[in-house]
Design a protein around this motif. Structure first.
Motif, short mmCIF file in Angstrom:
data_model
loop_
_atom_site.label_atom_id
_atom_site.label_comp_id
_atom_site.label_asym_id
_atom_site.label_seq_id
_atom_site.Cartn_x
_atom_site.Cartn_y
_atom_site.Cartn_z
N GLY A 207 0.80 -1.22 0.00
CA GLY A 207 0.00 0.00 0.00
C GLY A 207 0.83 1.27 0.00
N THR A 208 2.14 1.15 0.23
CA THR A 208 2.97 2.35 0.23
C THR A 208 3.86 2.39 -0.99
OG1 THR A 208 4.48 1.15 1.70
CG2 THR A 208 3.00 2.74 2.71
N ASP B 263 2.17 1.40 -4.84
CA ASP B 263 0.93 2.08 -5.19
C ASP B 263 1.20 3.58 -5.29
OD1 ASP B 263 -1.88 2.70 -5.27
OD2 ASP B 263 -1.74 3.16 -3.13
N GLN C 288 -0.55 6.24 -5.12
CA GLN C 288 -1.18 7.05 -4.07
C GLN C 288 -0.43 6.87 -2.74
OE1 GLN C 288 -5.16 5.84 -3.11
NE2 GLN C 288 -5.89 7.92 -3.21
N GLY C 289 -0.06 5.61 -2.48
CA GLY C 289 0.66 5.32 -1.24
C GLY C 289 2.03 5.96 -1.24
N GLU D 295 1.79 9.47 -0.38
CA GLU D 295 1.54 9.63 1.04
C GLU D 295 2.86 9.52 1.81
OE1 GLU D 295 -1.04 10.82 2.01
OE2 GLU D 295 -0.94 10.53 4.19
N ARG E 165 4.67 12.74 1.37
CA ARG E 165 4.05 13.82 2.13
C ARG E 165 4.48 13.76 3.60
NH1 ARG E 165 -1.10 15.34 4.50
NH2 ARG E 165 -1.38 13.15 4.99
N LEU F 123 -1.88 3.00 7.15
CA LEU F 123 -2.47 1.94 6.33
C LEU F 123 -2.93 0.77 7.20
CD1 LEU F 123 -2.56 2.09 3.30
CD2 LEU F 123 -0.76 0.41 3.26
N LYS G 246 -3.86 1.01 10.12
CA LYS G 246 -5.05 1.53 10.80
C LYS G 246 -6.26 1.45 9.88
CE LYS G 246 -5.51 5.98 11.81
NZ LYS G 246 -5.13 7.32 12.29
N ILE G 247 -6.06 1.86 8.63
CA ILE G 247 -7.20 1.93 7.71
C ILE G 247 -7.58 0.54 7.19
CG2 ILE G 247 -8.04 2.88 5.53
CD1 ILE G 247 -6.08 5.20 5.95
N SER G 248 -6.58 -0.21 6.69
CA SER G 248 -6.90 -1.46 6.00
C SER G 248 -7.11 -2.62 6.95
CB SER G 248 -5.79 -1.82 5.03
OG SER G 248 -5.62 -0.79 4.11
N ASN H 200 -7.56 -2.19 10.36
CA ASN H 200 -8.25 -1.73 11.57
C ASN H 200 -7.49 -2.01 12.85
OD1 ASN H 200 -10.54 -0.17 11.43
ND2 ASN H 200 -11.74 -1.85 10.61
#
Lengths: 384, 351
Positions: free
Chosen positions: B51-52, B55, B57-58, B61, B64, B313, B315-317, B319
């Motif tokens: 995811g980082t 990707d 978008q990752g 992030e 950033r 990630l 946290k989001i993917s 949980n």
């Protein structure tokens, strides 16, 4: 026992089969919380509601992200939309502008933002408000205070809190016209340390009943330890001081979530149709509940004292207990006749804010900057 | 019996080996933690990497989150090299953010708004370290304590500003300023959220500080003062001035990061706990990893950026609880500090 297990298994099997059938048609709703779900206030309440909504709507799939800082909602929304979210709930005022930006970026996704005032064709707003409950709690606080001083620990001087403190003070003064509501601001939603300092200072200054608006159970804990009655806020806090939590405010966000998501599913709230969708749900819609825990509007330990306490309503003497129960019933009915913010109302500086016979509109309540008579302490942005 | 004895000149191979070893240990421990939580470590790390790094978008992030770490980290690396242990980058960042916001809100918006904001931010961040640096230079007050304490002062100062005189007129009583005008907002890279001018600034700063440290006579003074104040004094170097300069540089870098956060992400000054997400403290790990070479921050800052973005990630993917990332970076720091000791000592098996 065995039979119950069999039944449970059968139900489970049905559920599995059902979900397998509905797999294609599931709606995915995602929730963004500003705090951790383990807090006891705002985010916790939203997450409880999410779970209840899941139970109520079998075609629903949910995901949540906790403790999202205010500047970081956009990257989280990007992720969630990418992960298939069709509905995104952003549950903090601070997410407002970023939600609006996301709504423009993803016109096919439905957004709903709590407690804000900006909407878009695919972004609605929703709020379950407590001002009626604060008034009822104010009545009880006014009856229970012996010193005539009620303490109030408050988070930020925003319209929501001014509305709640004012409703509370109107209630206190309806019973005890000379009583004061002494406010201390802690400028934090979650800060047990500051909440404790404020609560202790208020008690040291002679306040013998405490209420609050912030997101921890600190105030009822601190008050309970000193045997001072208090009012819970947001989630069931009765258990933290069973002898000293008189009542409080409870929220049922699931009422809004279930209604909203059902309408998204049946197309009523398709993207493009949300420009004017603003939920402002109160006792009538059962979105809020009086009490320190569900099903317990008033702690039985205080019922006698509240029955003994008298107040004057329309020239007649009634007990505070009866008055609370009567108003609770009225405001919970489909056509309430009572509203705490019915004119004539003056602010604490004597200026008339609501003329006789008028009731404040939700919009006025949402932008309220003045506070009611009886509120003592500095209040930011108060109109002169 | 096991004995530890000082290893005066650890070989490079040992250094690299030890650090790789402790990093592996940190990842193993964190993996055990994930497993205890019910998520397979491989799945967790897989999600994290996919995811980082895998990707766009990752990746954006990660970048950033890298930006403030890059700026603060290179400043701190320099400061640590001079043995000026500036733990107050968080406060210096906040002051920079506040100064930048002042320019954005109270000066007319123009083409020079952004450069002015960065200048003001660097100045404010640098000046905020001056009390600590001056006390250290003149009366030898421990700068770890003073810089750390100044963090709270900075936090309360910003809180005062946003809840008092600078509170916006369109924020309904919430503790924010109004939004910055368009001219005071940093451009973003494509449709990502990467405010690239700050990123460029960070890369330039890391290289510039490296050059300053290794290729100039001032850098020579900085290094001598850091390694051996006595030798520096003997050579007649102006130690107080060197310390003050170090404070200014590292604080200024943090101030720049503060401007980047408000002008690139928030577009307003807000509650101090929401402005920086603890970058001032995370950057300490970044600087520690860079071992005194500001240019190495170009590697270590993205590494921490990766961990921060990866934590989001998780946290989001998956949980996982949001604190998991604090535990993760805490484990890293702990293992690295242990590694530091392991490098400097060697183990002897003696009878």
């Amino acid at each position: 026992m065995v039979r119950r297990q069999v039944l449970l298994l059968a139900l489970l099997a049905l559920g599995v089969a059902g979900s397998a059938q509905a797999e294609e048609k599931k709606l995915k709703a995602c929730f963004i919380y500003v705090g951790p779900v383990g807090d006891i206030g705002w985010s916790f309440a939203h997450d409880e509601a999410r779970k209840l909504t899941m139970k109520a709507l079998p075609w629903l799939e949910t995901q949540y992200v906790e403790a999202v800082p205010e500047g970081q909602a956009l990257p989280v929304i990007d992720r969630l939309v990418k992960g298939g979210c069709k509905v995104v709930f952003t549950t903090s005022f601070g997410f407002m502008d970023q939600t609006l930006e996301a709504a423009k970026k993803y016109p096919d996704v439905v957004f709903a933002h709590t407690s804000g005032f900006k909407r878009a064709p695919n972004m609605a707003t929703f709020m379950a408000d407590f001002y009626q409950l604060y008034y009822l709690n104010g009545l009880m606080a006014g009856a229970l205070t012996k010193t005539g001083k009620v303490g109030y620990v408050a988070a930020f001087p925003i319209p929501e809190l001014k509305r709640h403190i004012s409703a509370f003070a109107l209630g206190v003064r309806a019973v005890n016209p000379k009583a004061t509501v002494n406010v201390k601001w802690i400028n934090a939603w979650v800060s047990p340390v500051k909440a404790r300092e404020a609560a202790e200072a208020l008690m040291a200054e002679g306040n013998d009943v405490l209420a609050f608006t912030e997101d921890t159970a600190t105030v009822v804990q601190v008050a309970g330890r000193k045997k001072v009655p208090g009012f819970a806020h947001y989630s069931p806090m009765h258990r933290f001081a069973p002898d000293f939590v008189v009542s409080g405010q409870l929220v049922h966000w699931e009422k809004i979530y279930i209604d909203f998501l059902s309408k998204v599913r049946d197309g009523t709230y398709a993207p493009g149709k949300l420009k004017d969708v603003d939920y402002w749900w109160l006792l009538r819609e059962s979105a809020v509940e009086l009490g320190g825990q569900p099903g317990l509007p008033i702690n039985p330990k205080y019922v006698d004292a509240l029955k003994k306490a008298q107040m004057t309503v329309g020239g007649k003497q009634v007990s505070v207990y009866d008055r609370v129960m009567e108003l609770l019933k009225d405001m919970s009915s489909p056509t309430p006749t009572f509203d705490p913010f019915t004119g004539p109302l003056q602010d604490r500086n004597g200026a008339t804010r609501v003329p006789a016979g008028r009731v404040m509109s939700p919009q006025e309540l949402n932008q309220m900057q003045w506070v009611a008579p009886g509120v003592v302490g500095p209040v930011a942005d108060e109109p002169k | 019996m096991i004995r530890f004895e000082l290893d005066p000149l650890p070989r490079r191979r040992k250094r690299v080996g030890v650090y790789l070893g402790v990093l592996a240990l940190a990842f193993t421990l964190a993996g055990a933690l994930f497993a205890a939580y019910g998520v397979g470590p491989l799945e967790a790390y897989g999600t994290l990497l996919e995811g980082t790094l895998g990707d766009p978008q990752g990746l954006a992030e990660v970048l950033r989150r890298t930006i403030p770490l890059l700026l603060i980290g290179s400043g701190l690396t320099l400061a640590f090299r001079v043995s000026f242990f500036n733990i107050g980058a968080e406060g210096q960042l906040l002051l920079g953010a506040a100064a930048g916001a002042a320019v954005a809100l109270f000066l007319p918006a123009s083409a020079v708004s952004l450069p002015l904001m960065f200048l003001a931010g660097a100045a404010a961040g640098g000046l905020w370290t001056l009390p600590a640096a001056w006390l250290r230079a003149r009366v030898d007050v421990n700068e770890i304590l003073t810089t750390l304490m100044l963090n709270s002062v900075a936090g309360y100062l910003v809180l005062y500003l946003v809840s008092g005189p600078w509170r916006g007129e369109q924020v309904q009583g919430f503790t924010y300023t109004d939004e910055f005008p368009g001219a005071a907002r940093l451009p973003l890279l494509g449709d990502t959220l990467v405010h690239w001018p700050t990123l460029v600034l960070g890369v330039v700063l890391a290289v510039a500080l490296q050059v300053l440290l290794t290729r100039t006579s001032l850098g020579y003074e900085l290094r001598v003062v850091g390694e051996s104040p006595r030798a520096a004094r003997y050579a007649g170097m102006p130690i107080p001035r060197v310390v003050l300069l170090t404070g200014l540089l590292s604080g200024g870098a943090a101030g720049l990061a503060g401007v980047g956060e408000v002008a690139g992400i928030h577009y307003r000054l807000l509650d101090p706990s929401q402005i920086s997400l603890g970058y001032g403290f995370t950057a300490i790990i970044v600087a520690w990893l860079a071992r005194g070479h500001p240019a190495l921050v170009l590697l270590t800052a993205p590494l921490m950026g990766l961990i921060l973005a990866g934590g989001d990630l998780l946290k989001i993917s998956l949980n996982m609880p949001f604190r998991v990332i604090d535990v993760f970076s805490g484990l890293m720091l702990l293992c690295l500090i242990a590694g530091e000791s392991l490098v400097r000592y060697r183990v002897r098996w003696a009878r």
